[in-house]
Motif scaffolding. Structure first.
Motif, mmCIF file in Angstrom:
data_model
loop_
_atom_site.group_PDB
_atom_site.id
_atom_site.type_symbol
_atom_site.label_atom_id
_atom_site.label_comp_id
_atom_site.label_asym_id
_atom_site.label_seq_id
_atom_site.Cartn_x
_atom_site.Cartn_y
_atom_site.Cartn_z
ATOM 1 N N SER A 18 -92.118 57.182 68.529
ATOM 2 C CA SER A 18 -93.294 57.758 69.177
ATOM 3 C C SER A 18 -92.866 58.921 70.047
ATOM 4 O O SER A 18 -91.682 59.090 70.354
ATOM 5 C CB SER A 18 -94.005 56.701 70.028
ATOM 6 N N ALA A 53 -97.178 63.259 61.341
ATOM 7 C CA ALA A 53 -96.504 62.852 62.577
ATOM 8 C C ALA A 53 -95.675 61.597 62.363
ATOM 9 O O ALA A 53 -94.582 61.458 62.927
ATOM 10 C CB ALA A 53 -97.537 62.620 63.679
ATOM 11 N N VAL A 102 -100.973 66.270 67.548
ATOM 12 C CA VAL A 102 -101.602 64.952 67.544
ATOM 13 C C VAL A 102 -102.830 64.907 68.450
ATOM 14 O O VAL A 102 -103.812 64.244 68.146
ATOM 15 C CB VAL A 102 -100.571 63.871 67.959
ATOM 16 N N CYS A 127 -96.896 66.418 70.203
ATOM 17 C CA CYS A 127 -98.110 66.182 71.024
ATOM 18 C C CYS A 127 -99.193 67.222 70.775
ATOM 19 O O CYS A 127 -100.382 66.897 70.709
ATOM 20 C CB CYS A 127 -97.751 66.190 72.505
ATOM 21 N N ARG A 168 -101.893 63.186 61.051
ATOM 22 C CA ARG A 168 -101.478 61.830 61.426
ATOM 23 C C ARG A 168 -100.343 61.342 60.531
ATOM 24 O O ARG A 168 -99.355 60.787 61.002
ATOM 25 C CB ARG A 168 -102.666 60.870 61.321
ATOM 26 N N GLY A 184 -103.391 59.431 67.549
ATOM 27 C CA GLY A 184 -102.165 59.974 66.969
ATOM 28 C C GLY A 184 -101.442 58.872 66.238
ATOM 29 O O GLY A 184 -102.013 58.043 65.577
ATOM 30 N N HIS A 185 -100.130 58.832 66.403
ATOM 31 C CA HIS A 185 -99.359 57.801 65.724
ATOM 32 C C HIS A 185 -98.954 56.706 66.677
ATOM 33 O O HIS A 185 -98.210 55.818 66.336
ATOM 34 C CB HIS A 185 -98.119 58.411 65.084
#
Length: 676
Positions: free
Chosen positions: A123, A292, A339, A336, A289, A15-16
């Protein structure tokens, strides 16, 4: 190798935040669970129940902290609402909820701090921390604990889902034994497989897996080839035939001469393909991605706006009320579900394909296969067995048939083409007294050499035309593949060779037509043979007598006229077309290394029916990914609007975040259970 694979898996799901598991404690348990999953690398899988117990124990440990937190939360809620008492107030009440919170929240807070230190401020961990700590600050202790608890549970399920996908592909990594038994000077010794040299003789007992590619020296042996093809049907090999790393010996003690280095074996290349598959991201995955990274900071600023801006527009501004709405907004907006579930969907597709003997070199090719409109294929080795047999030999008076055949056998011995193999099997051993000079292969035509100072030419009739050799045969009247022969500038005659159609070729074309895919066959074989095979299979268009460059031009034409093209081939001369097509598919069993290297998708068992299966897996994967995207956006959008308007509580927010994540993950895992 396993270590490298694990790193690739972590990158796949980063994810990020560059974390595969959002919760450090969960991640640690997952790694331990993976280490105890029951695999060993000796080539044998011992299952005495002990590993099963270890897996259950690891699973319990993964849920232990959330269970403890849940017990404390339920007890606190009961004391708040159901049991009359005086001691559960003030500091004691706050401490109780804090303990319940920190049990599941400590690792998330730690991850948030680590992300900030790395420069990744916005995040999902930070969102969870702000929302839950904010809930505590306004006295909403139960909701603060509940949000973090359900987030932790969601992380455990994410871990299990990733572990499941990982295990499906990891099984490929356990196919080769670490050690092999080598015969040297009449004695056997065990060495590391990677230390074996080309030419070494491996002794393979029944039940053992072969560690390297080689040539079977024993008269005959049966092997389970599931590791390479996905098919457990025994494959009987004769002396001199090639056997591959990962095959399991089923019946007799066999001896195998190593022909390929450990790192260059077919299975090594397969494992490398699987390991690198997740580095090639699908456009949807790349978009999520990037999305996010932009989406998360916007959400934080919007939440701040929800909390503070109403102060300037309302006379009855209540900070606690608007802070609560902002916190709800933050919990809902956590990305979430997107991701995690989207990469997991693609990874599941790669795993499902691998289990069926189809290797995708990247998730981006799942998307390409899902949108294929044309399948263009080679004939020999793709739709036919690639095993030729001589049907008839026709030579003109004045030529010694046996002598000509011996010379043709000698020159064809310079080639690995299936036609050459057929001639060799028909004529027998090459006559060592025949000396060849200046042998030359003319691409797409045949071979030329000098024998005793006289020129021998063997190939198609175009080769005869090229060298000005006149002949009194009408090539189009011969249905089978034909090898024309000229000796000393004169046409000597021809050899006809036939190849049998694979048993699932007709089914393949029917399935492709059901998917509304147009099928074209391109071949260097003579047009009459190509048309005969195409008509028998129901192929839409066919073209024969093509040189490698002609195939390239035909594919360019089809791409320009009809959209996305997948090309299926197996020979070295197919590599340029495979590279040109939108999705290049290689037959990995008989296929050349060059074509397999160039291809985007590799079919391990050479079955053409795996072509529509690969397309179906791509379509199902893309369908599941878009279902997850739609589910996440729709539910989150509705609850976001309700939360900003004060109509949704933390409990709805938890469902919108963790609930949607779990639903999306379960949906993504579905593809691993599907039968294609």
């Amino acid at each position: 190798m396993e270590h490298k694979y694990k790193n690739d898996t972590e990158q796949f799901c980063c994810g990020h935040s560059e974390k595969v598991y959002g919760n450090a404690a969960v991640k640690k348990q997952a790694e331990k669970h993976s280490a105890e999953d029951g695999h060993d690398h000796s080539g044998h899988n011992h299952d005495d129940g002990h590993n099963h117990g270890n897996a259950e124990g690891s699973l319990f440990k993964m849920f232990l902290l959330p269970i403890l937190s849940l017990i404390l939360l339920i007890a606190a809620i009961i004391m708040d609402n159901r049991v009359s008492q005086s001691w559960f107030t003030g500091t004691i009440r706050l401490a109780w909820y804090l303990v319940a919170y920190l049990i599941v929240g400590y690792a998330v807070i730690k991850d948030a701090i680590e992300s900030i230190v790395k420069g990744e401020i916005f995040s999902e961990f930070l969102l969870m921390c702000i929302a839950t700590i904010g809930a505590f600050s306004i006295g909403e202790y139960p909701e603060g604990v509940a949000v973090m608890l359900f987030y932790g549970v969601g992380e455990v399920f994410q871990t299990l889902a990733v572990s499941k996908a990982r295990t499906n592909i990891k099984s490929l990594l356990d196919q080769r034994p670490d050690e092999v038994t080598i015969l040297a000077e009449g004695k056997s010794k065990t060495i590391k497989a990677e230390d074996a040299n080309i030419g070494d003789i491996i002794q393979l007992k029944p039940g053992e897996k072969l560690g390297l590619d080689g040539e079977l020296l024993t008269d005959g042996a049966s092997f389970n080839t599931a590791a390479l093809t996905g098919e457990s049907k025994p494959d009987t090999k004769a002396k001199g035939e090639t056997v591959l790393a990962g095959m399991i010996n089923l019946n007799v003690v066999a001896e195998v001469k190593v022909t390929t280095a450990y790192t260059d074996s077919k299975l090594s290349k397969i494992l490398e393909l699987v390991q690198n598959a997740t580095s090639q991201k699908a456009p949807t995955e790349l978009f999520i991605r990037k999305f996010a990274k932009i989406y998360t900071p916007i959400v934080v600023f919007l939440a701040a706006g929800i909390c503070f801006l109403p102060y300037f527009f309302t006379d009855t501004y209540d900070f606690s009320s608007w802070l609560y709405r902002a916190l709800v907004f933050l919990v809902i907006s956590c990305p979430c579900a997107l991701v995690i579930s989207i990469p997991l969907g693609y990874f599941g597709g790669i795993g499902a394909a691998s289990r069926n003997g189809i290797l995708f070199k990247g998730s981006n090719f799942l998307d390409v296969m899902a949108s294929v409109q044309n399948v263009v294929m080679d004939k020999t080795g793709t739709m036919t067995e690639g095993v030729f047999k001589v049907q008839e030999t026709v030579f003109k008076p004045g030529f010694d048939k046996d002598e000509i055949l011996k010379m043709v056998n000698a020159v064809e011995g310079q080639s690995s083409h299936p036609v050459a193999t057929a001639i060799h099997e028909y004529v027998g051993a090459i006559d060592s007294s025949i000396k060849l000079e200046g042998t030359e292969e003319i691409a797409g035509h045949g071979l030329k050499t000098l024998i005793g100072g006289k020129e021998l030419i063997a190939g198609n009739f175009k080769l005869m035309d090229k060298f000005g050799i006149s002949y009194d045969v009408e090539p189009s009247s011969i249905v089978y593949t034909t090898i024309a022969v000229a000796f000393d500038k004169k046409f000597a005659g021809y050899i006809t060779i036939a190849d049998s159609i694979k048993e699932d070729s007709k089914q393949t074309i029917d399935l492709l037509h059901k998917l509304n895919i147009k099928v074209t066959m391109l071949s260097g074989d003579k047009s009459s043979v190509v048309k005969f095979v195409a008509d028998k299979l129901g192929i839409d268009n066919s073209f024969g007598d093509l040189l490698p460059e002609d195939k390239v031009n035909k594919v360019k034409e089809i791409k320009a006229q009809s959209g996305t093209v997948a090309f299926v081939g197996d020979g070295v001369n197919d590599a340029p077309v495979v590279a040109l097509s939108d999705a290049g598919i290689a037959m990995g069993g008989l296929g050349s290394d060059a074509t397999i290297e160039t291809a985007d998708v590799v079919i391990q068992d050479d079955k053409p029916s795996k072509i529509p299966m690969a397309i179906n897996i791509g379509k199902q994967t893309k369908k599941i990914v878009w279902q997850n995207i739609t589910l996440a956006f729709v539910v989150k959008a509705v609850v976001l609007i309700l939360g900003a308007g004060g109509l949704a509580t933390m409990w709805e927010a938890v469902f919108a975040d963790v609930g949607v994540s779990l639903l999306a993950i379960l949906n993504a895992v579905r593809i691993q259970k599907m039968k294609f």
